[in-house]
Scaffold this motif. Structure first.
Motif, short mmCIF file in Angstrom:
data_model
loop_
_atom_site.label_atom_id
_atom_site.label_comp_id
_atom_site.label_asym_id
_atom_site.label_seq_id
_atom_site.Cartn_x
_atom_site.Cartn_y
_atom_site.Cartn_z
N TRP A 174 -12.36 -4.28 21.66
CA TRP A 174 -13.71 -3.95 21.22
C TRP A 174 -13.68 -2.84 20.17
CZ3 TRP A 174 -17.48 -7.02 21.36
CH2 TRP A 174 -17.73 -7.87 22.43
N CYS A 175 -12.74 -1.91 20.28
CA CYS A 175 -12.59 -0.87 19.26
C CYS A 175 -12.22 -1.49 17.91
CB CYS A 175 -11.53 0.15 19.68
SG CYS A 175 -12.09 1.31 20.95
N LYS A 176 -11.33 -2.49 17.96
CA LYS A 176 -10.96 -3.17 16.71
C LYS A 176 -12.16 -3.89 16.11
CE LYS A 176 -6.12 -3.91 18.05
NZ LYS A 176 -5.10 -4.93 18.38
N VAL A 177 -12.94 -4.56 16.96
CA VAL A 177 -14.13 -5.26 16.47
C VAL A 177 -15.10 -4.27 15.82
CG1 VAL A 177 -16.17 -6.57 17.19
CG2 VAL A 177 -13.93 -7.14 18.13
N GLN A 178 -15.36 -3.16 16.49
CA GLN A 178 -16.26 -2.16 15.92
C GLN A 178 -15.70 -1.55 14.65
OE1 GLN A 178 -19.36 -1.38 16.78
NE2 GLN A 178 -19.36 -2.90 18.42
N ALA A 179 -14.37 -1.38 14.59
CA ALA A 179 -13.76 -0.85 13.37
C ALA A 179 -13.95 -1.81 12.21
CB ALA A 179 -12.27 -0.59 13.61
N TYR A 180 -13.84 -3.12 12.47
CA TYR A 180 -14.10 -4.11 11.42
C TYR A 180 -15.55 -4.02 10.95
CZ TYR A 180 -9.61 -6.43 12.27
OH TYR A 180 -8.28 -6.71 12.36
N CYS B 169 -13.76 12.62 11.51
CA CYS B 169 -13.51 12.48 12.95
C CYS B 169 -14.73 11.90 13.69
CB CYS B 169 -13.17 13.84 13.55
SG CYS B 169 -11.60 14.52 12.99
N PHE B 170 -15.91 12.04 13.11
CA PHE B 170 -17.11 11.55 13.79
C PHE B 170 -17.14 10.03 13.88
CE2 PHE B 170 -21.57 10.11 13.64
CZ PHE B 170 -22.05 10.72 14.79
N GLN B 171 -16.64 9.35 12.84
CA GLN B 171 -16.72 7.90 12.81
C GLN B 171 -15.89 7.24 13.92
OE1 GLN B 171 -19.02 6.80 10.95
NE2 GLN B 171 -19.32 8.67 9.75
N PRO B 172 -14.63 7.66 14.19
CA PRO B 172 -13.90 7.07 15.32
C PRO B 172 -14.59 7.28 16.66
CG PRO B 172 -12.39 8.19 13.86
CD PRO B 172 -13.76 8.55 13.39
N LEU B 173 -15.22 8.46 16.84
CA LEU B 173 -15.96 8.69 18.09
C LEU B 173 -17.13 7.72 18.21
CD1 LEU B 173 -16.04 12.60 18.15
CD2 LEU B 173 -14.58 11.07 19.50
N LEU B 174 -17.79 7.47 17.09
CA LEU B 174 -18.91 6.51 17.09
C LEU B 174 -18.41 5.10 17.39
CD1 LEU B 174 -21.95 6.77 16.62
CD2 LEU B 174 -21.57 6.21 14.22
N ILE B 175 -17.28 4.74 16.83
CA ILE B 175 -16.69 3.42 17.09
C ILE B 175 -16.34 3.27 18.56
CG2 ILE B 175 -14.64 2.01 16.65
CD1 ILE B 175 -14.71 3.02 13.76
N MET B 176 -15.71 4.30 19.14
CA MET B 176 -15.34 4.22 20.56
C MET B 176 -16.57 4.17 21.46
SD MET B 176 -11.91 6.57 20.95
CE MET B 176 -12.59 8.03 20.14
N CYS C 256 -19.54 2.81 20.69
CA CYS C 256 -20.06 1.44 20.60
C CYS C 256 -19.17 0.46 21.35
CB CYS C 256 -20.20 1.03 19.14
SG CYS C 256 -21.43 1.96 18.21
N ALA C 257 -17.85 0.65 21.25
CA ALA C 257 -16.92 -0.23 21.97
C ALA C 257 -17.10 -0.12 23.47
CB ALA C 257 -15.49 0.10 21.57
N TYR C 258 -17.35 1.10 23.95
CA TYR C 258 -17.55 1.29 25.39
C TYR C 258 -18.83 0.58 25.86
CZ TYR C 258 -18.31 3.61 29.87
OH TYR C 258 -18.52 3.86 31.20
N ILE C 259 -19.90 0.67 25.06
CA ILE C 259 -21.14 -0.02 25.43
C ILE C 259 -20.93 -1.53 25.46
CG2 ILE C 259 -23.51 -0.49 24.67
CD1 ILE C 259 -23.59 2.35 23.53
N CYS C 260 -20.21 -2.07 24.48
CA CYS C 260 -19.91 -3.50 24.47
C CYS C 260 -19.07 -3.90 25.68
CB CYS C 260 -19.18 -3.88 23.18
SG CYS C 260 -20.17 -3.70 21.69
#
Length: 375
Positions: free
Chosen positions: A114-120, A150-157, A159-163
């Motif tokens: 899910w982290c990879k999906v959000q990163a895409y 650094c804020f963007q990876p935290l945001l990605i993680m 969103c991945a956790y919610i998914c």
């Protein structure tokens, strides 16, 4: 198995997201590139300062905490947009296989996918963030540059956790709303079922209608502040309030066509049907009715309420005309409003109450059984 799921997630969510939002992304990308490369400054600028002014927005982003806050807020909005798309796709029946296949993997591996999906999904934001961070480091703004990167990876993680939580959540049966739970033991008159429909599933249109009604009342009083007690002005305001509810009137006819069409086969007197459906709108107009009763004297308030009810009945009867369409209905509504406006200006507003009721009854009586179902 996990690689296949990774590929499926990319095709479903990433490709679909970019197809759906391609126009918005291209516009923003072209706007930023055009700004950075082709902006012309006002006045004379030294050659060694051109680069600074061309990248003024980016430099402001990494040097001004306020601009940085706006950018981070925009990133959160982008994350919400992507998350909303992913969750809406997860809810579709054709994607239910993800609940039974992808969730068989350990949650740690699911989270990484899910982290990879959000990163895409975040590729446009990440690219500009890295670009801004590099510009900031070049100009010596280290703290803010590192912070936005650094804020963007935290945001990605996040969103991945919610998914991940949503994907592993059991599919629960739909729950009844608070209104149904409270009123399920009440005896509900069949003619008032539309009121329950509005408060159960059409709360937003109802709220917007009330906001429009309040805006119309306030606007008229502001424009004619010296005529607040003028009866003609009060009838005009009442007419505006009813016109603001035409969407609810139209939706009520759609509701009756879909769920209560069988009533035409019952031995119910036409007069009862004619007046009973109008009770829906009296209940929906309760906020305005309470305002009228508390603001004006009893006789004036009752006259205004009767006038509003007569207009509602007339608008409701317009929808029974054969082959009526939205455009024709709106023309009739605003035609009646304009005619009422003229009669009110000439002091003939009181005669509109019986005239509206008689015309509405004649239209209803002639077209009651013509099967004019709205699309």
């Amino acid at each position: 198995m996990l690689q296949l799921s990774n590929l499926a997630l990319r095709k479903i969510f990433v490709n679909g997201f970019y197809r759906s939002h391609a126009g918005m992304l291209v516009f923003v990308f072209v706007m930023l590139i055009s700004y950075c490369l082709f902006i012309n400054t006002l006045g004379t600028v030294m050659p060694d300062q051109i680069n600074f002014w061309q990248f003024f927005f980016t430099i402001s982003l990494v040097s001004n905490p306020l601009i940085m806050g706006f950018y981070l807020f925009a990133s959160v909005l982008y994350a919400y947009k992507g998350l909303q798309y992913v969750l809406s796709q997860l809810a579709l029946p054709q994607h239910e296989f993800l609940y039974y296949s992808f969730t068989a993997s350990p949650k740690r591996k699911q989270f990484s996918v899910w982290c990879k999906v959000q990163a895409y999904l975040f590729i446009p934001v990440l690219c500009y963030t890295l670009y801004a961070g590099i510009i900031g480091l070049v100009f010596g703004y280290y703290l803010i540059s590192i912070g936005i990167v650094c804020f963007q990876p935290l945001l990605i993680m996040g969103c991945a956790y919610i998914c991940l939580k949503e994907n592993n959540r059991l599919i629960a049966a739909s729950k009844f709303s608070w209104l149904i739970r409270i009123s399920r033991k009440w005896n509900k008159p069949v003619f008032l079922l539309y009121v329950f429909q509005v408060f159960n599933q059409a709360k937003l249109p109802y709220l917007l209608t009330k906001l429009l009604s309040w805006a119309l009342i306030s606007s008229v009083f502001i424009l004619f502040s010296d005529l607040e007690d003028n009866f003609r002005l009060l009838m005009l305001i009442t007419s505006c309030v009813v016109v603001s509810h035409v969407v609810l009137i139209y939706q009520e006819k759609l509701f009756n066509d879909r769920y209560l069409s069988f009533l035409a086969n019952f031995p119910i007197p036409k007069v009862k049907v004619f007046f009973s459906f109008g009770l829906n709108h009296l209940i929906l107009l309760l906020p305005e009715i309470c305002w009228i009763l508390t603001r004006f004297d009893t006789i004036t308030a009752l006259v205004l309420i009767a006038f509003a009810f007569s207009v509602v009945l007339l608008f409701r009867s317009f929808l029974l005309l054969d082959k009526i369409q939205v455009k024709t209905f709106l023309i009739l509504v605003f035609g009646q409003f304009f005619l009422s406006y003229l009669l009110i200006l000439f002091g003939l507003g009181l005669m509109l109450v019986p005239v509206n009721v008689v015309v509405a009854w004649l239209i209803f009586k002639i077209n009651f059984l013509n099967d004019s179902v709205l699309d």
